[in-house]
Motif scaffolding. Structure first.
Motif, short mmCIF file in Angstrom:
data_model
loop_
_atom_site.label_atom_id
_atom_site.label_comp_id
_atom_site.label_asym_id
_atom_site.label_seq_id
_atom_site.Cartn_x
_atom_site.Cartn_y
_atom_site.Cartn_z
N GLU A 181 1.97 47.74 26.61
CA GLU A 181 2.35 47.09 25.34
C GLU A 181 3.85 47.25 25.07
O GLU A 181 4.54 46.30 24.71
CB GLU A 181 1.60 47.73 24.17
CG GLU A 181 0.16 47.30 24.06
CD GLU A 181 -0.61 48.20 23.11
OE1 GLU A 181 0.00 48.77 22.18
OE2 GLU A 181 -1.83 48.34 23.31
N LEU A 182 4.34 48.48 25.24
CA LEU A 182 5.75 48.75 24.98
C LEU A 182 6.64 48.01 25.96
O LEU A 182 7.69 47.48 25.60
CB LEU A 182 6.03 50.26 25.07
CG LEU A 182 5.37 51.12 24.00
CD1 LEU A 182 5.50 52.58 24.37
CD2 LEU A 182 5.98 50.84 22.63
N TYR A 183 6.22 47.98 27.23
CA TYR A 183 7.00 47.32 28.26
C TYR A 183 7.16 45.84 27.94
O TYR A 183 8.26 45.29 28.03
CB TYR A 183 6.32 47.51 29.62
CG TYR A 183 7.15 47.03 30.77
CD1 TYR A 183 8.05 47.89 31.39
CD2 TYR A 183 7.05 45.73 31.25
CE1 TYR A 183 8.84 47.46 32.45
CE2 TYR A 183 7.83 45.29 32.29
CZ TYR A 183 8.71 46.16 32.89
OH TYR A 183 9.49 45.72 33.93
N GLN A 184 6.05 45.20 27.55
CA GLN A 184 6.13 43.77 27.24
C GLN A 184 7.02 43.52 26.02
O GLN A 184 7.71 42.52 25.94
CB GLN A 184 4.72 43.21 27.03
CG GLN A 184 3.95 43.17 28.34
CD GLN A 184 2.57 42.55 28.22
OE1 GLN A 184 1.99 42.51 27.14
NE2 GLN A 184 2.05 42.08 29.34
N LYS A 185 6.98 44.46 25.12
CA LYS A 185 7.74 44.30 23.88
C LYS A 185 9.24 44.55 24.08
O LYS A 185 10.06 43.81 23.57
CB LYS A 185 7.19 45.31 22.88
CG LYS A 185 7.39 44.97 21.44
CD LYS A 185 6.39 45.79 20.63
CE LYS A 185 6.75 45.96 19.20
NZ LYS A 185 5.86 46.94 18.57
N TYR A 186 9.59 45.59 24.83
CA TYR A 186 11.00 46.02 24.86
C TYR A 186 11.72 45.85 26.20
O TYR A 186 12.92 45.86 26.25
CB TYR A 186 11.10 47.50 24.48
CG TYR A 186 10.65 47.83 23.09
CD1 TYR A 186 11.38 47.41 21.97
CD2 TYR A 186 9.50 48.59 22.88
CE1 TYR A 186 10.97 47.72 20.69
CE2 TYR A 186 9.08 48.92 21.59
CZ TYR A 186 9.82 48.48 20.51
OH TYR A 186 9.42 48.80 19.25
N CYS A 187 11.00 45.81 27.29
CA CYS A 187 11.66 45.96 28.59
C CYS A 187 11.63 44.69 29.45
O CYS A 187 12.53 44.45 30.25
CB CYS A 187 11.01 47.09 29.39
SG CYS A 187 10.53 48.50 28.39
N GLN A 188 10.57 43.91 29.25
CA GLN A 188 10.35 42.73 30.08
C GLN A 188 11.51 41.74 30.08
O GLN A 188 11.78 41.12 31.11
CB GLN A 188 9.09 42.07 29.54
CG GLN A 188 8.43 41.08 30.43
CD GLN A 188 7.00 40.88 30.00
OE1 GLN A 188 6.14 41.68 30.31
NE2 GLN A 188 6.75 39.82 29.26
N VAL A 189 12.20 41.59 28.96
CA VAL A 189 13.31 40.62 28.88
C VAL A 189 14.34 40.88 29.97
O VAL A 189 14.97 39.94 30.45
CB VAL A 189 14.03 40.62 27.51
CG1 VAL A 189 13.25 39.81 26.51
CG2 VAL A 189 14.34 42.00 27.03
N CYS A 190 14.53 42.12 30.35
CA CYS A 190 15.47 42.41 31.43
C CYS A 190 14.76 42.71 32.74
O CYS A 190 15.13 42.20 33.80
CB CYS A 190 16.35 43.60 31.07
SG CYS A 190 17.56 43.21 29.78
N HIS A 191 13.74 43.55 32.68
CA HIS A 191 13.12 44.01 33.93
C HIS A 191 12.12 43.02 34.52
O HIS A 191 11.68 43.20 35.65
CB HIS A 191 12.46 45.37 33.71
CG HIS A 191 13.46 46.48 33.59
ND1 HIS A 191 14.03 47.08 34.68
CD2 HIS A 191 14.04 47.05 32.51
CE1 HIS A 191 14.90 48.00 34.27
NE2 HIS A 191 14.93 48.00 32.96
N GLY A 192 11.77 41.98 33.77
CA GLY A 192 10.90 40.94 34.30
C GLY A 192 9.42 41.25 34.09
O GLY A 192 9.04 42.40 33.94
N VAL A 193 8.62 40.20 34.12
CA VAL A 193 7.19 40.33 33.87
C VAL A 193 6.55 41.30 34.86
O VAL A 193 5.74 42.14 34.51
CB VAL A 193 6.48 38.96 34.01
CG1 VAL A 193 4.98 39.09 33.77
CG2 VAL A 193 7.07 37.97 33.04
N GLU A 194 6.94 41.17 36.13
CA GLU A 194 6.34 42.02 37.14
C GLU A 194 7.16 43.26 37.42
O GLU A 194 6.84 44.05 38.30
CB GLU A 194 6.11 41.23 38.42
CG GLU A 194 4.76 40.56 38.40
CD GLU A 194 4.75 39.22 39.11
OE1 GLU A 194 5.57 39.05 40.03
OE2 GLU A 194 3.92 38.38 38.73
N GLY A 195 8.27 43.43 36.72
CA GLY A 195 9.07 44.63 36.88
C GLY A 195 10.06 44.57 38.03
O GLY A 195 10.67 45.58 38.37
#
Ligand code: HEC
Ligand code: HEC
Length: 219
Positions: free
Chosen positions: A138-152
Protein backbone atom coordinates in the motif's frame (compact mmCIF):
# COMPACT_ATOMS: atom_id res chain seq x y z
CA UNK A 1 -2.77 22.31 -28.94
CA UNK A 2 -3.37 18.96 -30.56
CA UNK A 3 0.16 17.78 -29.79
CA UNK A 4 -0.24 18.98 -26.23
CA UNK A 5 -3.45 17.08 -25.58
CA UNK A 6 -1.90 13.95 -27.07
CA UNK A 7 0.98 14.28 -24.67
CA UNK A 8 -1.45 14.78 -21.80
CA UNK A 9 -3.33 11.70 -22.91
CA UNK A 10 -0.12 9.68 -22.81
CA UNK A 11 0.73 10.96 -19.34
CA UNK A 12 -2.74 10.09 -18.12
CA UNK A 13 -2.46 6.64 -19.63
CA UNK A 14 0.88 6.17 -17.94
CA UNK A 15 -0.56 7.31 -14.61
CA UNK A 16 -3.41 4.91 -15.06
CA UNK A 17 -0.88 2.15 -15.67
CA UNK A 18 1.00 3.00 -12.48
CA UNK A 19 -2.14 2.95 -10.39
CA UNK A 20 -5.34 1.05 -10.88
CA UNK A 21 -4.24 -1.97 -12.87
CA UNK A 22 -0.99 -2.72 -11.06
CA UNK A 23 -0.48 -6.41 -10.39
CA UNK A 24 1.42 -7.28 -7.23
CA UNK A 25 4.76 -9.04 -7.89
CA UNK A 26 4.69 -12.84 -8.14
CA UNK A 27 6.56 -13.54 -4.91
CA UNK A 28 4.24 -11.16 -3.06
CA UNK A 29 1.18 -12.97 -4.38
CA UNK A 30 2.90 -16.29 -3.61
CA UNK A 31 3.52 -15.25 -0.02
CA UNK A 32 -0.18 -14.59 0.45
CA UNK A 33 -1.03 -18.10 -0.76
CA UNK A 34 1.84 -19.64 1.20
CA UNK A 35 0.69 -18.04 4.46
CA UNK A 36 -2.84 -19.39 4.00
CA UNK A 37 -2.08 -22.85 2.63
CA UNK A 38 1.47 -23.97 3.36
CA UNK A 39 2.75 -22.26 6.52
CA UNK A 40 0.74 -24.59 8.76
CA UNK A 41 3.08 -27.46 7.92
CA UNK A 42 6.17 -25.91 6.34
CA UNK A 43 6.52 -23.00 8.79
CA UNK A 44 6.96 -19.26 8.27
CA UNK A 45 10.48 -19.63 6.82
CA UNK A 46 9.77 -22.89 4.99
CA UNK A 47 11.94 -24.91 7.33
CA UNK A 48 9.32 -27.59 7.93
CA UNK A 49 8.50 -26.46 11.46
CA UNK A 50 4.95 -25.13 11.10
CA UNK A 51 2.42 -25.40 13.95
CA UNK A 52 1.04 -28.67 12.53
CA UNK A 53 4.44 -30.27 11.86
CA UNK A 54 4.74 -32.02 15.21
CA UNK A 55 1.42 -33.78 14.69
CA UNK A 56 2.55 -35.24 11.37
CA UNK A 57 4.07 -38.71 10.97
CA UNK A 58 6.19 -37.55 8.06
CA UNK A 59 8.05 -34.33 8.72
CA UNK A 60 7.18 -31.57 6.25
CA UNK A 61 10.11 -30.83 3.94
CA UNK A 62 12.56 -28.02 4.71
CA UNK A 63 11.75 -26.01 1.59
CA UNK A 64 14.52 -23.52 2.27
CA UNK A 65 17.01 -26.19 1.20
CA UNK A 66 15.20 -28.90 -0.82
CA UNK A 67 13.77 -26.75 -3.55
CA UNK A 68 17.07 -25.26 -4.68
CA UNK A 69 17.76 -28.25 -6.90
CA UNK A 70 14.23 -28.50 -8.28
CA UNK A 71 13.10 -27.00 -11.57
CA UNK A 72 9.83 -25.10 -11.90
CA UNK A 73 8.35 -28.05 -13.80
CA UNK A 74 9.15 -30.47 -10.98
CA UNK A 75 7.87 -28.05 -8.35
CA UNK A 76 4.63 -27.66 -10.27
CA UNK A 77 4.22 -31.44 -10.28
CA UNK A 78 4.97 -31.68 -6.59
CA UNK A 79 2.52 -28.94 -5.65
CA UNK A 80 -0.31 -30.11 -7.90
CA UNK A 81 0.27 -33.74 -6.90
CA UNK A 82 0.59 -34.82 -10.50
CA UNK A 83 3.44 -37.15 -11.22
CA UNK A 84 4.56 -38.12 -7.76
CA UNK A 85 6.48 -41.03 -9.25
CA UNK A 86 7.95 -39.14 -12.17
CA UNK A 87 9.78 -36.55 -10.16
CA UNK A 88 13.18 -37.55 -11.47
CA UNK A 89 11.93 -39.77 -14.24
CA UNK A 90 12.65 -42.75 -12.01
CA UNK A 91 10.52 -44.49 -9.43
CA UNK A 92 11.08 -42.71 -6.17
CA UNK A 93 8.04 -43.48 -4.11
CA UNK A 94 9.39 -42.10 -0.90
CA UNK A 95 10.26 -38.73 -2.25
CA UNK A 96 6.74 -37.57 -1.80
CA UNK A 97 4.27 -39.37 0.38
CA UNK A 98 0.56 -38.82 0.88
CA UNK A 99 1.52 -36.44 3.67
CA UNK A 100 1.97 -33.58 1.20
CA UNK A 101 -1.50 -32.50 0.08
CA UNK A 102 -2.38 -32.23 -3.63
CA UNK A 103 -3.35 -28.73 -4.68
CA UNK A 104 -4.36 -29.11 -8.30
CA UNK A 105 -8.03 -28.30 -7.63
CA UNK A 106 -7.12 -25.32 -5.48
CA UNK A 107 -4.76 -23.17 -7.58
CA UNK A 108 -4.65 -22.03 -11.19
CA UNK A 109 -1.39 -21.87 -13.17
CA UNK A 110 -0.63 -18.27 -12.26
CA UNK A 111 -1.06 -19.05 -8.58
CA UNK A 112 1.28 -22.04 -8.81
CA UNK A 113 3.88 -19.82 -10.51
CA UNK A 114 3.42 -17.25 -7.73
CA UNK A 115 3.90 -19.92 -5.07
CA UNK A 116 7.08 -21.11 -6.78
CA UNK A 117 8.40 -17.53 -6.89
CA UNK A 118 7.89 -17.30 -3.14
CA UNK A 119 9.56 -20.69 -2.54
CA UNK A 120 12.54 -19.39 -4.55
CA UNK A 121 12.58 -16.33 -2.33
CA UNK A 122 12.58 -18.53 0.80
CA UNK A 123 15.49 -20.58 -0.47
CA UNK A 124 17.61 -17.67 -1.77
CA UNK A 125 16.91 -14.81 0.60
CA UNK A 126 19.83 -13.37 2.51
CA UNK A 127 17.73 -11.10 4.73
CA UNK A 128 14.52 -11.81 6.61
CA UNK A 129 11.27 -10.00 5.99
CA UNK A 130 11.26 -7.56 8.88
CA UNK A 131 7.79 -6.06 8.47
CA UNK A 132 4.41 -6.65 6.90
CA UNK A 133 4.68 -6.68 3.08
CA UNK A 134 0.90 -6.18 2.74
CA UNK A 135 1.25 -2.80 4.41
CA UNK A 136 4.41 -2.27 2.36
CA UNK A 137 2.50 -2.72 -0.92
CA UNK A 138 0.00 0.00 0.00
CA UNK A 139 2.75 2.44 0.98
CA UNK A 140 4.83 1.60 -2.08
CA UNK A 141 1.95 2.31 -4.45
CA UNK A 142 1.20 5.53 -2.63
CA UNK A 143 4.69 7.01 -2.24
CA UNK A 144 7.34 5.17 -4.24
CA UNK A 145 5.83 3.91 -7.49
CA UNK A 146 5.98 7.31 -9.23
CA UNK A 147 9.76 6.97 -9.35
CA UNK A 148 10.54 3.30 -8.79
CA UNK A 149 7.86 2.02 -11.19
CA UNK A 150 4.95 -0.36 -10.83
CA UNK A 151 7.19 -3.39 -10.84
CA UNK A 152 10.04 -1.72 -8.99
CA UNK A 153 12.46 -1.73 -11.89
CA UNK A 154 12.95 2.02 -11.71
CA UNK A 155 10.89 3.27 -14.65
CA UNK A 156 8.22 5.27 -12.82
CA UNK A 157 6.49 8.19 -14.50
CA UNK A 158 8.60 10.77 -12.64
CA UNK A 159 11.79 9.39 -14.14
CA UNK A 160 10.70 10.57 -17.61
CA UNK A 161 9.79 13.98 -16.33
CA UNK A 162 12.96 14.83 -14.45
CA UNK A 163 15.43 12.30 -15.84
CA UNK A 164 16.40 10.37 -12.71
CA UNK A 165 17.59 6.80 -12.29
CA UNK A 166 16.21 5.09 -9.18
CA UNK A 167 17.60 1.81 -7.88
CA UNK A 168 16.31 -1.28 -9.68
CA UNK A 169 14.50 -3.18 -6.94
CA UNK A 170 13.91 -6.19 -9.17
CA UNK A 171 17.61 -7.03 -9.36
CA UNK A 172 18.25 -9.53 -6.53
CA UNK A 173 22.00 -8.83 -6.60
CA UNK A 174 21.40 -5.18 -5.91
CA UNK A 175 18.83 -5.63 -3.17
CA UNK A 176 20.48 -8.68 -1.56
CA UNK A 177 23.75 -6.76 -1.27
CA UNK A 178 22.10 -4.35 1.16
CA UNK A 179 20.99 -5.54 4.59
CA UNK A 180 17.70 -4.46 6.15
CA UNK A 181 19.37 -1.71 8.16
CA UNK A 182 21.01 -0.21 5.07
CA UNK A 183 17.73 -0.16 3.15
CA UNK A 184 15.98 1.41 6.13
CA UNK A 185 18.54 4.19 6.42
CA UNK A 186 18.29 4.99 2.70
CA UNK A 187 14.54 5.28 2.99
CA UNK A 188 14.56 7.31 6.21
CA UNK A 189 17.46 9.59 5.29
CA UNK A 190 17.20 9.65 1.49
CA UNK A 191 20.02 9.23 -0.99
CA UNK A 192 21.66 11.37 -3.64
CA UNK A 193 19.73 14.22 -5.15
CA UNK A 194 16.39 12.60 -5.93
CA UNK A 195 15.74 9.84 -3.41
CA UNK A 196 13.72 11.74 -0.80
CA UNK A 197 14.11 11.30 2.97
CA UNK A 198 10.92 9.87 4.44
CA UNK A 199 11.67 10.50 8.09
CA UNK A 200 8.72 12.33 9.62
CA UNK A 201 6.35 11.14 6.89
CA UNK A 202 6.70 7.40 7.43
CA UNK A 203 6.98 5.62 10.79
CA UNK A 204 9.58 3.00 11.72
CA UNK A 205 7.08 0.19 11.11
CA UNK A 206 6.04 1.73 7.77
CA UNK A 207 9.65 1.61 6.65
CA UNK A 208 10.07 -1.97 7.87
CA UNK A 209 6.98 -2.90 5.83
CA UNK A 210 8.44 -1.19 2.76
CA UNK A 211 11.77 -2.98 3.09
CA UNK A 212 9.91 -6.31 3.23
CA UNK A 213 7.87 -5.44 0.18
CA UNK A 214 11.01 -4.40 -1.74
CA UNK A 215 12.63 -7.76 -0.96
CA UNK A 216 9.75 -9.56 -2.67
CA UNK A 217 10.06 -7.49 -5.84
CA UNK A 218 13.13 -9.35 -7.05
CA UNK A 219 11.62 -12.85 -7.16
C1 HEC B 1 -0.57 -30.95 5.86
C2 HEC B 1 0.79 -30.52 5.81
C3 HEC B 1 1.30 -29.85 4.54
C4 HEC B 1 0.81 -28.73 3.92
C5 HEC B 1 -0.41 -27.90 4.31
C6 HEC B 1 1.68 -28.48 2.80
N1 HEC B 1 2.67 -29.42 2.75
FE1 HEC B 1 4.20 -29.51 1.42
N2 HEC B 1 4.89 -31.19 2.27
C7 HEC B 1 4.36 -31.78 3.42
C8 HEC B 1 5.12 -32.96 3.75
C9 HEC B 1 4.86 -33.87 4.93
C10 HEC B 1 6.15 -33.06 2.78
C11 HEC B 1 7.21 -34.15 2.68
C12 HEC B 1 6.60 -35.33 2.00
C13 HEC B 1 7.51 -36.53 1.96
O1 HEC B 1 8.68 -36.39 2.33
O2 HEC B 1 7.02 -37.56 1.57
C14 HEC B 1 5.97 -31.96 1.87
C15 HEC B 1 6.76 -31.69 0.76
C16 HEC B 1 6.66 -30.56 -0.04
C17 HEC B 1 7.52 -30.27 -1.16
C18 HEC B 1 8.65 -31.14 -1.67
C19 HEC B 1 9.94 -30.70 -1.08
C20 HEC B 1 11.10 -31.29 -1.84
O3 HEC B 1 11.65 -30.57 -2.64
O4 HEC B 1 11.43 -32.44 -1.60
C21 HEC B 1 7.13 -29.08 -1.66
C22 HEC B 1 7.72 -28.31 -2.82
C23 HEC B 1 5.99 -28.63 -0.88
N3 HEC B 1 5.74 -29.57 0.10
C24 HEC B 1 5.31 -27.45 -1.11
C25 HEC B 1 4.16 -27.11 -0.45
C26 HEC B 1 3.37 -25.94 -0.78
C27 HEC B 1 3.72 -24.92 -1.86
C28 HEC B 1 2.30 -25.94 0.06
C29 HEC B 1 1.16 -24.96 0.10
C30 HEC B 1 0.41 -24.77 -1.13
C31 HEC B 1 2.42 -27.11 0.91
N4 HEC B 1 3.55 -27.78 0.57
C32 HEC B 1 1.52 -27.41 1.91
C33 HEC B 1 3.27 -31.33 4.13
C34 HEC B 1 2.48 -30.26 3.81
C1 HEC C 1 11.39 11.34 -6.56
C2 HEC C 1 11.72 10.00 -6.92
C3 HEC C 1 11.77 8.94 -5.84
C4 HEC C 1 10.78 8.58 -4.95
C5 HEC C 1 9.40 9.18 -4.80
C6 HEC C 1 11.31 7.46 -4.20
N1 HEC C 1 12.58 7.17 -4.61
FE1 HEC C 1 13.80 5.73 -3.85
N2 HEC C 1 15.29 6.29 -5.09
C7 HEC C 1 15.21 7.29 -6.01
C8 HEC C 1 16.49 7.47 -6.66
C9 HEC C 1 16.83 8.47 -7.75
C10 HEC C 1 17.36 6.50 -6.08
C11 HEC C 1 18.85 6.30 -6.39
C12 HEC C 1 19.62 7.13 -5.42
C13 HEC C 1 21.12 7.07 -5.62
O1 HEC C 1 21.66 5.96 -5.63
O2 HEC C 1 21.72 8.13 -5.76
C14 HEC C 1 16.57 5.78 -5.10
C15 HEC C 1 17.06 4.78 -4.32
C16 HEC C 1 16.31 4.06 -3.41
C17 HEC C 1 16.82 2.97 -2.63
C18 HEC C 1 18.21 2.41 -2.66
C19 HEC C 1 19.11 3.14 -1.74
C20 HEC C 1 20.51 2.56 -1.68
O3 HEC C 1 21.00 2.46 -0.57
O4 HEC C 1 21.08 2.27 -2.73
C21 HEC C 1 15.77 2.50 -1.88
C22 HEC C 1 15.78 1.34 -0.90
C23 HEC C 1 14.62 3.32 -2.20
N3 HEC C 1 14.99 4.26 -3.12
C24 HEC C 1 13.39 3.16 -1.65
C25 HEC C 1 12.31 4.02 -1.84
C26 HEC C 1 11.04 3.91 -1.17
C27 HEC C 1 10.68 2.81 -0.19
C28 HEC C 1 10.29 4.94 -1.60
C29 HEC C 1 8.87 5.29 -1.16
C30 HEC C 1 8.66 5.49 0.25
C31 HEC C 1 11.06 5.68 -2.55
N4 HEC C 1 12.27 5.10 -2.68
C32 HEC C 1 10.61 6.80 -3.23
C33 HEC C 1 14.09 8.06 -6.29
C34 HEC C 1 12.89 8.05 -5.61
Amino acid sequence: MKAFSRKLMLVLLALYATGAIANPPAAFEGRRLYVSYCLLCHGADGKGDGPLAKAMKITPADLSTTIRSRSDTILTRIITGEGKQTITGRERHNLLSEAMPEWKEVFDDAQIQALIAYLRFLSRKKHDLMGDPEHGLELYQKYCQVCHGVEGDGDGIMTNLIGIMPMDHTNPNETNSLDNQALMSSILDGKGRYMPAWKGILSQSDVEALVSYIRLLSF
